[in-house]
Design a protein around this motif. Structure first.
Motif, PDB file in Angstrom:
ATOM      1  N   SER A   1       0.826  -1.201   0.000  1.00  0.00           N
ATOM      2  CA  SER A   1       0.000   0.000   0.000  1.00  0.00           C
ATOM      3  C   SER A   1       0.863   1.255   0.000  1.00  0.00           C
ATOM      4  CB  SER A   1      -0.906   0.007   1.244  1.00  0.00           C
ATOM      5  OG  SER A   1      -0.135  -0.054   2.422  1.00  0.00           O
TER       6      SER A   1
ATOM      7  N   ASP B   1       4.443   3.252  -1.888  1.00  0.00           N
ATOM      8  CA  ASP B   1       5.304   3.120  -3.060  1.00  0.00           C
ATOM      9  C   ASP B   1       6.676   2.619  -2.640  1.00  0.00           C
ATOM     10  OD1 ASP B   1       6.972   5.232  -2.251  1.00  0.00           O
ATOM     11  OD2 ASP B   1       5.795   6.723  -3.339  1.00  0.00           O
ATOM     12  N   TRP B   2       7.495   2.342  -3.631  1.00  0.00           N
ATOM     13  CA  TRP B   2       8.778   1.685  -3.380  1.00  0.00           C
ATOM     14  C   TRP B   2       9.663   2.490  -2.420  1.00  0.00           C
ATOM     15  CZ3 TRP B   2      11.409  -2.700  -3.874  1.00  0.00           C
ATOM     16  CH2 TRP B   2      12.801  -2.660  -3.768  1.00  0.00           C
ATOM     17  N   HIS B   3       9.852   3.749  -2.700  1.00  0.00           N
ATOM     18  CA  HIS B   3      10.776   4.549  -1.899  1.00  0.00           C
ATOM     19  C   HIS B   3      10.283   4.717  -0.465  1.00  0.00           C
ATOM     20  CE1 HIS B   3      13.239   5.394  -5.370  1.00  0.00           C
ATOM     21  NE2 HIS B   3      12.166   5.772  -6.048  1.00  0.00           N
ATOM     22  N   ASP B   4       8.969   4.842  -0.287  1.00  0.00           N
ATOM     23  CA  ASP B   4       8.424   4.924   1.064  1.00  0.00           C
ATOM     24  C   ASP B   4       8.654   3.619   1.818  1.00  0.00           C
ATOM     25  OD1 ASP B   4       7.571   7.503   0.836  1.00  0.00           O
ATOM     26  OD2 ASP B   4       5.520   6.986   0.239  1.00  0.00           O
TER      27      ASP B   4
ATOM     28  N   HIS C   1      15.528  -3.184  -7.161  1.00  0.00           N
ATOM     29  CA  HIS C   1      14.819  -2.170  -7.930  1.00  0.00           C
ATOM     30  C   HIS C   1      15.360  -2.078  -9.354  1.00  0.00           C
ATOM     31  CE1 HIS C   1      13.102   2.153  -8.210  1.00  0.00           C
ATOM     32  NE2 HIS C   1      12.118   1.268  -8.307  1.00  0.00           N
TER      33      HIS C   1
ATOM     34  N   GLN D   1       6.740  -3.615 -12.358  1.00  0.00           N
ATOM     35  CA  GLN D   1       6.465  -2.779 -11.206  1.00  0.00           C
ATOM     36  C   GLN D   1       6.623  -3.627  -9.954  1.00  0.00           C
ATOM     37  OE1 GLN D   1       5.846   0.523 -11.384  1.00  0.00           O
ATOM     38  NE2 GLN D   1       6.158   0.336 -13.618  1.00  0.00           N
ATOM     39  N   TRP D   2       7.083  -3.000  -8.870  1.00  0.00           N
ATOM     40  CA  TRP D   2       7.283  -3.823  -7.673  1.00  0.00           C
ATOM     41  C   TRP D   2       5.962  -4.321  -7.093  1.00  0.00           C
ATOM     42  CZ3 TRP D   2       7.355  -2.725  -2.080  1.00  0.00           C
ATOM     43  CH2 TRP D   2       6.602  -1.606  -1.735  1.00  0.00           C
ATOM     44  N   SER D   3       4.846  -3.631  -7.446  1.00  0.00           N
ATOM     45  CA  SER D   3       3.538  -4.112  -6.989  1.00  0.00           C
ATOM     46  C   SER D   3       3.133  -5.401  -7.694  1.00  0.00           C
ATOM     47  CB  SER D   3       2.479  -3.034  -7.237  1.00  0.00           C
ATOM     48  OG  SER D   3       2.442  -2.665  -8.605  1.00  0.00           O
TER      49      SER D   3
END
Length: 324
Positions: A13, A15-18, A48, A57-59
């Protein structure tokens, strides 16, 4: 705890950086060392990059995508199996954290399996090597005494170079016959036993060191802390002077030598794990695998059946009567 199903997709839920930022913040809150956090950050950056190479996408991450695309991509890049395994350990920690924080629908890290590796070669000193090394320092001088006691401490305890360099005078517990070893950034410590000869040598060195304005145990002639680079160079020079060839000469060689002698002398693996400060028993078991041939030779030398057979003839089996 996350419920894990093999076909679950990774559905964060954040994004990647968060997600990476939160994970690394958690690592800091657990007082992990800067080196460990840096390794985690680099490993996740590598993931990444490989996702980008696969235009994913990482999702979209799922166990099958990792094993069929990302990991092969790392191998094609030329990363060693050991490096890939290190990355897999990082990913497992990362996915476990996200799942626990509710940032992922499932912990896909549980499906990541490391590659089986051949045990690496563990260089060890022979008794002859050690005799030459310990004969070199001139113990009538301060630096010679210091170097002798440092090598003695390495061999008697199996501690790491950084652990040796960080020792404080207050960490030498002569009454308990132990050294207090602080691991990492002060996050925990362990007591490592040290024996009479090394204790007496440490006492003599500490008398020569005298009282100073700091508690660093090992010092230079200028009363400054003797740093890891200097220790590393000192060991290297002694090894060269002793004409030791064919093995890697370092502080870690003392650690491997300690582990081998401990195992060969019948020490148990669980106590060895505690002494060496390993987090996982699998790391300690590696030494048993590395020294398996020596253990077999030791068993052959001290086998109770073989010794009884020398005294009691009925233990003998006529080899001509043995049918395969």
């Amino acid at each position: 705890m996350c419920e894990v199903q093999k076909n679950d997709h990774f559905s964060p839920s954040a994004d990647w950086h968060d997600a990476v930022r939160l994970f690394l913040q958690d690592c800091k809150s657990r007082n992990l060392t800067n080196a460990t956090i840096r390794r985690y950050r680099n490993g996740l950056e590598k993931l990444h990059q490989h996702l980008a190479l696969q235009k994913m996408q990482w999702s979209d991450l799922a166990p099958a995508l990792l094993t069929h695309y990302v990991i092969p991509s790392m191998l094609e890049e030329g990363l060693s199996l050991r490096t890939v395994n290190c990355n897999l350990c990082i990913y497992k920690e990362f996915f476990k954290f996200l799942c626990g924080e509710g940032l992922a629908a499932s912990d896909i890290g549980v499906w990541l399996k490391p590659f089986k590796l051949q045990p690496a070669t563990a260089h060890t000193f022979t008794d002859e090597h050690l005799q030459h090394l310990f004969a070199l320092p001139n113990r009538s001088t301060f630096t010679g005494l210091r170097n002798y006691v440092m090598m003695l401490t390495l061999l008697d305890t199996g501690i790491r170079l950084k652990e040796l360099a960080k020792l404080q005078t207050s960490d030498v517990l002569t009454e308990e016959a132990s050294l207090r070893i602080v691991q990492g950034k002060g996050r925990k410590s362990r007591l490592v036993p040290i024996q009479r000869l090394a204790i007496n040598a440490l006492k003599r060195y500490m008398q020569e060191r005298g009282a100073l304005g700091h508690q660093y145990l090992w010092i230079t002639l200028e009363n400054e802390p003797f740093q890891t680079g200097g220790i590393r160079m000192m060991i290297s020079r002694y090894c060269a002077a002793a004409n030791i060839q064919g093995i890697q000469c370092s502080c870690h060689t003392f650690r491997h030598t300690f582990a081998k002698k401990y195992i060969m002398n019948g020490g148990d693996i669980f106590t060895l794990k505690s002494i060496l400060g390993h987090e996982r028993i699998e790391t300690t078991e590696m030494y048993v695998e590395l020294f398996a041939r020596d253990l077999n030779m030791q068993h052959e030398k001290y086998s109770p059946i073989e010794h009884l057979a020398e005294e009691l003839p009925f233990f003998h089996v006529n080899e001509s009567e043995v049918h395969v």
